[in-house]
Design a protein around this motif. Structure first.
Motif, PDB file in Angstrom:
ATOM      1  N   TYR A   1      -7.599  -1.265  -2.892  1.00  0.00           N
ATOM      2  CA  TYR A   1      -6.873  -2.511  -3.148  1.00  0.00           C
ATOM      3  C   TYR A   1      -7.802  -3.607  -3.655  1.00  0.00           C
ATOM      4  O   TYR A   1      -7.447  -4.386  -4.534  1.00  0.00           O
ATOM      5  CB  TYR A   1      -6.198  -2.934  -1.849  1.00  0.00           C
ATOM      6  CG  TYR A   1      -5.449  -4.240  -1.864  1.00  0.00           C
ATOM      7  CD1 TYR A   1      -4.112  -4.289  -2.233  1.00  0.00           C
ATOM      8  CD2 TYR A   1      -6.072  -5.433  -1.493  1.00  0.00           C
ATOM      9  CE1 TYR A   1      -3.411  -5.497  -2.225  1.00  0.00           C
ATOM     10  CE2 TYR A   1      -5.392  -6.634  -1.485  1.00  0.00           C
ATOM     11  CZ  TYR A   1      -4.056  -6.659  -1.862  1.00  0.00           C
ATOM     12  OH  TYR A   1      -3.378  -7.841  -1.857  1.00  0.00           O
TER      13      TYR A   1
ATOM     14  N   GLY B   1      -8.929   0.160   2.544  1.00  0.00           N
ATOM     15  CA  GLY B   1      -8.609  -0.926   1.630  1.00  0.00           C
ATOM     16  C   GLY B   1      -9.430  -0.942   0.367  1.00  0.00           C
ATOM     17  O   GLY B   1      -9.237  -1.803  -0.484  1.00  0.00           O
TER      18      GLY B   1
ATOM     19  N   PRO C   1       0.811  -1.228   0.000  1.00  0.00           N
ATOM     20  CA  PRO C   1       0.000   0.000   0.000  1.00  0.00           C
ATOM     21  C   PRO C   1       0.842   1.273   0.000  1.00  0.00           C
ATOM     22  O   PRO C   1       1.886   1.356   0.633  1.00  0.00           O
ATOM     23  CB  PRO C   1      -0.792  -0.116   1.310  1.00  0.00           C
ATOM     24  CG  PRO C   1      -0.778  -1.570   1.631  1.00  0.00           C
ATOM     25  CD  PRO C   1       0.529  -2.097   1.128  1.00  0.00           C
TER      26      PRO C   1
END
Length: 495
Positions: A309, A306, A64
């Protein structure tokens, strides 16, 4: 002739950002992971232990918030005869290695492939309080199916795991959202294929839990003053463009049906948004069928971490009980696990999309939560210590400790200098031993042993009077043949 310069001694210090774990912590972690593995195994997942080192190429750019594949990881270059070997790196999570393993062995693995993995990962990031460069993760993933049943199962398993390790129902909540719904919101905003604008919106949404609805609205439009008084520029959207994001983030209703209706309004005519809402509806139906109500798992669009992602459903397990922070303020414990669907990861190797979904548990955070709830003792119990009164009779003492061990009781013989008996008892205290066994020459001659209850003795010493001490003895004289039975009786009474 000049004297050779002395080589300085190395400093005995832990490298910055790392720490040492001693017996008690390691034992607690091992026991917790063993319990978690039992739940995963019950759900049909198989263990996988992959290499701690991967090629940088295999790890890819999934770390990340970084732009280069070897940024944020501990990497080095292998040297071959041309001085141009592969770049290698310590794994930064357990998901990227899974993608490589599945791509490499997919012809030999069942489809879907259900695996769990536990172990250390490494991040070459700036350390801070409670933030280390090496930490443990505990993952479970299903690779090779696009069915929402896999996502529902992951959420159910996470719920069961938390309860099994000792987090009671009512003290946690598994929350579910979907990246496709957010993509639908971005479409409804009219951003089209403007990647820069979409990324700016995603980064702003990720701040929702810190700045709230008003803060996100300001950051999406003209900007806002932060707590320090500095002005933060906004994305520059109009109020109308920002409205679908606000509707998305605040769409949670009193029940799932209401939440889904609010989300449908937020995504408008977006097909991908409608697909995401349909997936959430399927997950909710499957969880209801399994008996997992909103008191355990709920649809919550405010789960935004998140989202950049994952490609579909995302999950987060939050512990809802309150603790005191370092400044004495009450706050919720917070998240201990997160995950979601990532259908693009294996595609990097195979060129074909392979659907996958999974979760990762923050091991250290979950351990800390169990200590807060009193589910793990503050100090682990040590072994029974067989003291040495006569070093020439070590065989007798070894026979005693063997009997205890064969009966399933943790025990050891004192192996230090036995000259000072007081030091042996100090050693037992330092080991947090529950019992000390004593057999001197007189005891040997009379066929008896002394068994000292160290836990009760410490409690009595804290507050008891002489009369109370006499009424509640903490040392017992028993026949040698009753050693194991008496030790077990004392241990049972200490529990």
């Amino acid at each position: 002739m000049a004297k050779p310069k002395k080589q300085p001694r190395p400093k005995a210090v832990t490298p910055k950002g790392f720490r040492d774990y001693f017996g008690e912590e390691v034992t607690q972690r091992t026991e917790m992971l063993r319990t978690i593995a039992g739940v995963y195994h019950r759900y049909g997942f198989d263990a996988l232990e992959s290499s701690a080192v991967e090629t940088v190429e295999a790890l890819g750019k999934f770390l990340p918030d970084v732009d280069r594949p070897n940024e944020g990881v501990f990497a080095w270059q292998e040297v071959d005869e041309n001085d141009k070997g592969d770049w290698m790196a310590l794994r930064y999570d357990l998901t990227a290695p899974l993608a490589r393993v599945y791509a490499q062995h997919r012809n030999d693995l069942p489809t879907p492939y259900r695996r769990y993995a536990m172990g250390p990962v490494w991040r070459n990031e700036k350390p801070g309080p409670g933030r280390y460069r090496q930490f443990y993760q505990c993952d479970a993933d299903t690779v090779g199916t696009a069915s929402m049943a896999a996502d529902a199962e992951i959420c159910a398993m996470l719920s069961d795991t938390l309860e099994t390790v000792g987090i009671p129902r009512g003290d946690y909540l598994v929350r579910v959202n979907n990246r496709k719904v957010l993509n639908g919101v971005l479409e409804a905003m009219g951003l089209g294929e403007d990647a820069a604008a979409r990324d700016n919106v995603l980064r702003t949404i990720d701040k929702f839990d810190k700045v709230g609805e008003a803060g996100v609205r300001a950051l999406l439009t003209k900007g806002r003053l932060d707590a320090s008084g500095a002005f933060i520029d906004g994305v520059g959207l109009s109020d109308d463009q920002a409205e679908p994001v606000i509707a998305f983030l605040t769409s949670k209703a009193v029940d799932t049906a209401g939440t889904l209706a609010n989300l449908r309004a937020a995504v408008g005519d977006s097909k991908i948004g409608a697909d995401g809402i349909s997936e959430l509806e399927q997950i909710g139906t499957l969880l209801d069928a399994g008996g997992y109500g909103a008191d355990r798992i709920e649809i919550d669009p405010s789960v935004v971490r998140g989202l950049g992602y994952y490609t579909g459903p995302v999950y987060e397990a939050e512990l809802t009980f309150e603790i005191f922070d370092e400044k004495g303020r009450k706050r919720q414990f917070g998240s201990v696990s997160g995950g979601g669907r990532y259908d693009d990861l294996v595609k990097r190797f195979t060129g074909q999309e392979v659907p996958a979904t999974g979760i990762s548990i923050g091991v250290d955070r979950l351990l800390a939560a169990l200590r807060e709830k009193g589910r793990i003792a503050a100090q682990a119990t040590g072994p029974v210590v067989v003291t040495v009164m006569d070093r020439d009779r070590m065989a007798d003492y070894q026979a005693m400790v063997a009997e205890l061990r064969n009966a399933g009781i943790r025990a050891e013989v004192y192996l230090g200098n036995p000259k000072n008996f007081g030091n042996q008892l100090k050693y037992a205290d330092k080991r947090n031993s529950p019992i000390a066994v004593i057999e001197g020459g007189d005891e040997k001659a009379n066929g008896i042993v002394q068994i000292k209850d160290l836990i009760l003795g410490a409690k009595i010493a804290e507050s008891a009077t002489l009369e109370e001490w006499k009424e509640r003895p903490s040392q017992f004289e028993v026949p040698r043949g009753d050693l194991v039975a008496k030790v077990r009786e004392i241990l049972d009474n200490q529990d």
